[in-house]
Structure formats: structure tokens, C-alpha cells
Write an enzyme that holds these catalytic residues in place. Structure first.
Site, short mmCIF file in Angstrom:
data_model
loop_
_atom_site.label_atom_id
_atom_site.label_comp_id
_atom_site.label_asym_id
_atom_site.label_seq_id
_atom_site.Cartn_x
_atom_site.Cartn_y
_atom_site.Cartn_z
N GLN A 33 -52.41 -35.84 42.15
CA GLN A 33 -52.67 -34.43 41.84
C GLN A 33 -53.22 -33.72 43.08
O GLN A 33 -54.30 -34.05 43.57
CB GLN A 33 -53.65 -34.25 40.68
CG GLN A 33 -53.70 -32.79 40.24
CD GLN A 33 -54.81 -32.48 39.27
OE1 GLN A 33 -55.97 -32.64 39.60
NE2 GLN A 33 -54.45 -32.02 38.08
N TYR A 65 -59.17 -22.95 39.47
CA TYR A 65 -59.12 -23.30 40.88
C TYR A 65 -58.10 -22.42 41.61
O TYR A 65 -57.61 -21.44 41.07
CB TYR A 65 -58.85 -24.80 41.03
CG TYR A 65 -59.95 -25.64 40.42
CD1 TYR A 65 -61.27 -25.48 40.84
CD2 TYR A 65 -59.69 -26.55 39.41
CE1 TYR A 65 -62.30 -26.22 40.27
CE2 TYR A 65 -60.71 -27.30 38.83
CZ TYR A 65 -62.01 -27.13 39.26
OH TYR A 65 -63.02 -27.84 38.70
#
Length: 374
Positions: free
Chosen positions: A101, A188
Site C-alpha cells: 500500500q 490522507y
């Protein structure tokens, strides 16, 4: 209705997945210092859970400015790539599939975590609120802190970030990963571009939704150039109900979240992204994702869809039976039960998770959870 068995195989990006039970990305903050380097302890942790049909690493920062919490691993240095090779080798030895990720926290950071103690970067100079970041205060010691005020990225700097995502994908491939997942959720960096609350830009990356999706579109194309579309995934966290305070921090509740994320999913479909991961709200009394959204998502996005967030075996089987999802991430349950697929298949009791050892520390609460003796 479709087959609701979580043990029916699935093909994703030409990879044969042995079941529908996934280890989703879970921050554990166990990397070696200095350098945020993956280590033998992490290799053991992932190998223990390799009976999952599909595995995604914890969030892994693509560059030094991408770090928002102490001791999280990166994928931007040679030492980090070598460290991740230990992890992928251990997982592949068990016949499992693992994606990395790729993560950049944007404004959800603190100057002490940034290069030369500079402010974090973000689409706009708006501080993240209603959230704390975990900073290092000493060897194996940390504390919660308010995020620092960020500086807005210039248009040229945004384009440089797109290239940094591509380089991170190159590094992930060199480290032996089967593919990559883009972290575009949970407030984010990518989410900050998508959100109308955190993106107040006036250039090509701000304003209308199509412009706010431009960064997503460009980083997807960049990593697809490395892995091919079928080996790339994207994670979103659409949220339909929350408090005003959470909305400012997370950037997840849009004026019309249904429209925002259906349009985002269309972008992924057009680019040929290999799977879509949906992180559902996972706090107590969190709202359920509307069935109408799941149905609309399936209409516009045709590759496998993975869901995570407070999932039980029964909930996963129900969503699978409806045909809305294909893979299901079991987060804290998988932390506490390294042999989770075996336990679910045989109806065995589950270990409780130790909340005190989730972030940072040693092998305790990390690789010492017992396997079933049954």
C-alpha cells in the site's frame, strides 16, 4: 444471489487467490530505526498471516514527507526495498499474494516527522483538526500530538509527487510485491485532493470534482505504467454520516458523497484499475454503508471490490451473497488470529485483540498471538 462461500477461489490480476479473506492494510509501527526499514519481525508477522487469500501491507510512505506516524515503513530507500524483500520472500514461500500500500499522509503529520522539521505538504494550507498523530519522543517512546500547519503544494510540486508515486511503484516491484494499492482514503493526501473541504486550490487540481480527481487519475496512470492496471488497487473511505468536526479532518463526507465516489470509481474503471478497496467506518455505532451505494458502485466498476471495516464472517457472506463484494478484509480480527481462515472454516473461537499493543513495541501483541490447536 451468488455463492456466499468465503472459500471460493478468486482471480485478481491473473493471480489465483485461495479464498476471499483478506489481510487489509493495518498500521503497526514496527519498522527498524533509523530509516523506517522493514525487518525480520515484520516478515514473521506477514508470513504468519499468509493463509489469507489476499494481503495488503500497512501504509508505506512513498517519500520522507509522506510520514505521519512514528516507525511506519517506507519504500523510497534502497535499505527499505531490501527490508521489504524479506517480507515478500516470506509470504511467497507460503504461496500467498501480497500488494504494497503506497501512502502519503499529506497534512496529517507533524514537523518532527518531516525532513529538516519542515511543515507537511498538502493541497491547501489548511491544518488537519480532530486528529492526533503519533510522534517519537525517545527510543521506543512516543506521544500523541496535534498535526502541524501544512504548506500548499505548487502545481509543479504536485506533478513531482505523481512521479514519486511512480518511483515508489518501481521500488515495490523491485522488492518483490505482486502489485500495489494506492491509499486514497482516511483523510490522507489523495483524499485531501478529492475533498471539497480540504482542497481549496484554484489551479487544474482544484475547483470542480473532475479537477479534484485529477491527482487520483494521474497517480493511477503513473503506477499502472509500472505494474499494469490489473495489479493496481485503490482504497477509498466514503463516509455518509459524521460530525462536523470529523468532516473537517477526514474530508470524507462531501455534500454528495454518493456522487463523489461513484465518479471516482468511474475514473478507476476507465483506467483499468484491477480492484477497488472500500474502507467502511469502523468505530462504535458507525453508520453502515448504504446498500444503494454498494449497488451503484457495482454498476460502474466491474473488477473485484474489497470491503473492510467491522466485518464478521456473517456480514462478509451477506455482502458476497448480494453480489456487491468479492473480497473482505478482517483487520483487528486478523491481527489477533494469524490463522483466521482456518478458524472461520472450522467454526473455532477467536482470540481477542490487545488494543494496547497495536502500534509500536516488540513482538508482544504482534507475532505472539496463538494459532489454534484444533
Amino acid at each position: 444471489m451468488t455463492d456466499s462461500s468465503l472459500f471460493k477461489p478468486l482471480t485478481l490480476g491473473g493471480l489465483a487467490l485461495k479464498n476471499r479473506i483478506a489481510l487489509p492494510p493495518l498500521t503497526r509501527s514496527r519498522s527498524s530505526q533509523p530509516g523506517n526499514i522493514p525487518n525480520d519481525l515484520m516478515a514473521t508477522y506477514y508470513r504468519q498471516r499468509a493463509s489469507a487469500g489476499f494481503m495488503v501491507t500497512e501504509g508505506t510512505q512513498i517519500e520522507p514527507r509522506g510520514q505521519g506516524y512514528a516507525w511506519t515503513p517506507g519504500i523510497h530507500s534502497a535499505a527499505q526495498v531490501e527490508g521489504w524483500r524479506k517480507v515478500t520472500a516470506a509470504v511467497h514461500a507460503e504461496g500467498a499474494v501480497i500488494f504494497c500500500q503506497l501512502w502519503h499522509v499529506g497534512r496529517v503529520s507533524h514537523t518532527s516527522l518531516q525532513p529538516d522539521n519542515q511543515p507537511p505538504v498538502a493541497p491547501s494550507a489548511l491544518r488537519a483538526t480532530a486528529v492526533k498523530v503519533f510522534i517519537e519522543t525517545g527510543p521506543q517512546a512516543g506521544a500523541l500530538a496535534e498535526p502541524s500547519e501544512p504548506v500548499a503544494l505548487s502545481t509543479a510540486q504536485v506533478k513531482e509527487l505523481v512521479e514519486l508515486y511512480r518511483v515508489a511503484a518501481v521500488n515495490a516491484k523491485a522488492a518483490g510485491f505482486d502489485g500495489v494499492e494506492l491509499h486514497c482514503a482516511n483523510g490522507y493526501l489523495v483524499n485531501q485532493f478529492i475533498s471539497e473541504h480540504s482542497n481549496q486550490r484554484t489551479d487544474e487540481y482544484g475547483g470542480c470534482l473532475d479537477n479534484r480527481l485529477r491527482f487520483l487519475r494521474e497517480i493511477c496512470a503513473a503506477v499502472i505504467s509500472v505494474f499494469g492496471g490489473e495489479r493496481v488497487g485503490v482504497r477509498f473511505a466514503p463516509l455518509f454520516e459524521t460530525t462536523a468536526e470529523e468532516r473537517v479532518y477526514l474530508g470524507l463526507v462531501e455534500t454528495d458523497p454518493h456522487h463523489t465516489y461513484i465518479e471516482a470509481a468511474k475514473v478507476l474503471q476507465e483506467l483499468g484499475v484491477g480492484y477497488l478497496s472500500i474502507a467502511e467506518a469502523d468505530w462504535d455505532n458507525a453508520p453502515d454503508l448504504p446498500a444503494s451505494f454498494r449497488a451503484a458502485l457495482r454498476q460502474v466498476y466491474h473488477a473485484p471490490i474489497m470491503y473492510s471495516g467491522r466485518y464478521t464472517e456473517a456480514k462478509a457472506k451477506a455482502v458476497l451473497a448480494e453480489g456487491y463484494g468479492d473480497l473482505f478484509g478482517f483487520g483487528r480480527t486478523f491481527i489477533a488470529n494469524p490463522d483466521l481462515p482456518y478458524r472461520l472454516r472450522h467454526g473455532l473461537a477467536l482470540n481477542p485483540v490487545d488494543g494496547a499493543t497495536l502500534y509500536g513495541g516488540t513482538e508482544r501483541g504482534y507475532i505472539d498471538y496463538p494459532f489454534s490447536n484444533a
